[in-house]
Design a protein around this motif. Structure first.
Motif, short mmCIF file in Angstrom:
data_model
loop_
_atom_site.label_atom_id
_atom_site.label_comp_id
_atom_site.label_asym_id
_atom_site.label_seq_id
_atom_site.Cartn_x
_atom_site.Cartn_y
_atom_site.Cartn_z
N ILE A 57 11.77 -13.16 -14.06
CA ILE A 57 10.67 -12.88 -13.12
C ILE A 57 10.39 -14.11 -12.25
O ILE A 57 10.20 -13.99 -11.04
N VAL A 58 10.40 -15.30 -12.85
CA VAL A 58 10.18 -16.53 -12.09
C VAL A 58 11.26 -16.69 -11.02
O VAL A 58 10.97 -17.00 -9.86
N LEU A 59 12.51 -16.47 -11.40
CA LEU A 59 13.62 -16.60 -10.45
C LEU A 59 13.51 -15.56 -9.34
O LEU A 59 13.70 -15.87 -8.16
N LEU A 60 13.19 -14.34 -9.70
CA LEU A 60 13.06 -13.27 -8.71
C LEU A 60 11.90 -13.53 -7.76
O LEU A 60 12.00 -13.28 -6.57
N ARG A 61 10.81 -14.07 -8.28
CA ARG A 61 9.68 -14.41 -7.40
C ARG A 61 10.10 -15.49 -6.40
O ARG A 61 9.77 -15.42 -5.21
N ALA A 62 10.84 -16.48 -6.86
CA ALA A 62 11.32 -17.54 -5.96
C ALA A 62 12.21 -16.94 -4.88
O ALA A 62 12.08 -17.28 -3.70
N ALA A 63 13.11 -16.05 -5.27
CA ALA A 63 13.99 -15.39 -4.30
C ALA A 63 13.18 -14.60 -3.28
O ALA A 63 13.43 -14.70 -2.08
N VAL A 71 14.65 -17.26 4.90
CA VAL A 71 15.90 -17.85 4.44
C VAL A 71 16.87 -16.68 4.25
O VAL A 71 16.51 -15.68 3.62
N PRO A 72 18.06 -16.76 4.81
CA PRO A 72 19.01 -15.64 4.68
C PRO A 72 19.28 -15.29 3.22
O PRO A 72 19.49 -16.19 2.39
N PRO A 73 19.28 -14.00 2.88
CA PRO A 73 19.49 -13.58 1.48
C PRO A 73 20.74 -14.16 0.85
O PRO A 73 20.73 -14.56 -0.32
N ARG A 74 21.83 -14.27 1.59
CA ARG A 74 23.07 -14.84 1.04
C ARG A 74 22.84 -16.29 0.61
O ARG A 74 23.32 -16.72 -0.44
N ARG A 75 22.09 -17.04 1.41
CA ARG A 75 21.80 -18.44 1.06
C ARG A 75 20.88 -18.51 -0.15
O ARG A 75 21.04 -19.36 -1.02
N VAL A 76 19.91 -17.60 -0.23
CA VAL A 76 18.99 -17.56 -1.38
C VAL A 76 19.79 -17.34 -2.65
O VAL A 76 19.63 -18.07 -3.64
N SER A 78 23.01 -17.82 -3.25
CA SER A 78 23.89 -18.96 -3.53
C SER A 78 23.10 -20.12 -4.10
O SER A 78 23.49 -20.72 -5.11
N ALA A 79 21.99 -20.47 -3.48
CA ALA A 79 21.20 -21.61 -3.91
C ALA A 79 20.62 -21.40 -5.31
O ALA A 79 20.66 -22.31 -6.15
N LEU A 80 20.10 -20.21 -5.58
CA LEU A 80 19.49 -19.97 -6.88
C LEU A 80 20.54 -19.88 -7.99
O LEU A 80 20.29 -20.34 -9.11
N ARG A 81 21.71 -19.36 -7.69
CA ARG A 81 22.78 -19.34 -8.69
C ARG A 81 23.20 -20.77 -9.04
O ARG A 81 23.37 -21.13 -10.20
N ARG A 82 23.35 -21.59 -8.00
CA ARG A 82 23.75 -22.98 -8.24
C ARG A 82 22.65 -23.75 -8.95
O ARG A 82 22.94 -24.58 -9.81
N LEU A 83 21.41 -23.48 -8.60
CA LEU A 83 20.29 -24.14 -9.26
C LEU A 83 20.31 -23.83 -10.75
O LEU A 83 20.15 -24.72 -11.58
#
Length: 146
Positions: A57-63, A71-76, A78-83
């Protein structure tokens, strides 16, 4: 069951897609799409239904917040997966703050800010705090003219 009991039960077994959608104000299909795309890591419950953790839920809220800030969804994604891969084991996503800087994603913790896609450290050049500190050292006669 008392509402507090329901919350404890859900926290132990996970949150349904419907609950997550209601909590975050998202369509259920969007929640499922994030799970299918691998951004979230839900467990499976009865009938193979998704069961989301608080961290999901925390990750989804950030997204959601990043996409809302253009912020483009593709970048979101990519960034959250890498994070998620960059955080030490056991360190929850709730321990960092995720924000947008234009179309870039910036992550901050107590000691640093960085771009999770590149790993590059981000420096904050804001001068507000510095100006306040400098003002306290200004000679008295100059303070009257400012």
């Amino acid at each position: 069951m008392h509402p507090a009991g329901v919350a404890i039960f859900q926290a132990m077994t996970g949150y349904t897609t419907r609950h997550v959608a209601e909590i975050l104000g998202l369509p259920e299909e969007r929640v499922r799409a994030f799970a299918r795309e691998g951004l979230l890591e839900p467990q499976r419950g009865r009938g193979n239904a998704y069961r989301f953790s608080f961290q999901d839920i925390v990750l989804l809220r950030a997204a959601r917040d990043l996409i809302d800030r253009d912020v483009p969804p593709r970048r979101v994604h990519s960034a959250l997966r890498r994070l998620r891969a960059q955080l030490p084991v056991g360190r929850p996503l709730s321990a960092v703050r995720v924000s947008a800087a234009g179309e870039r994603v910036i992550v901050r913790d107590e000691s640093a800010a960085w771009d999770p896609e590149t790993g590059q450290v981000s420096l904050d050049f804001s001068v507000g705090e510095l100006a306040a500190r400098v003002a306290s050292f200004a000679p008295e006669d100059r303070k009257a003219h400012v």
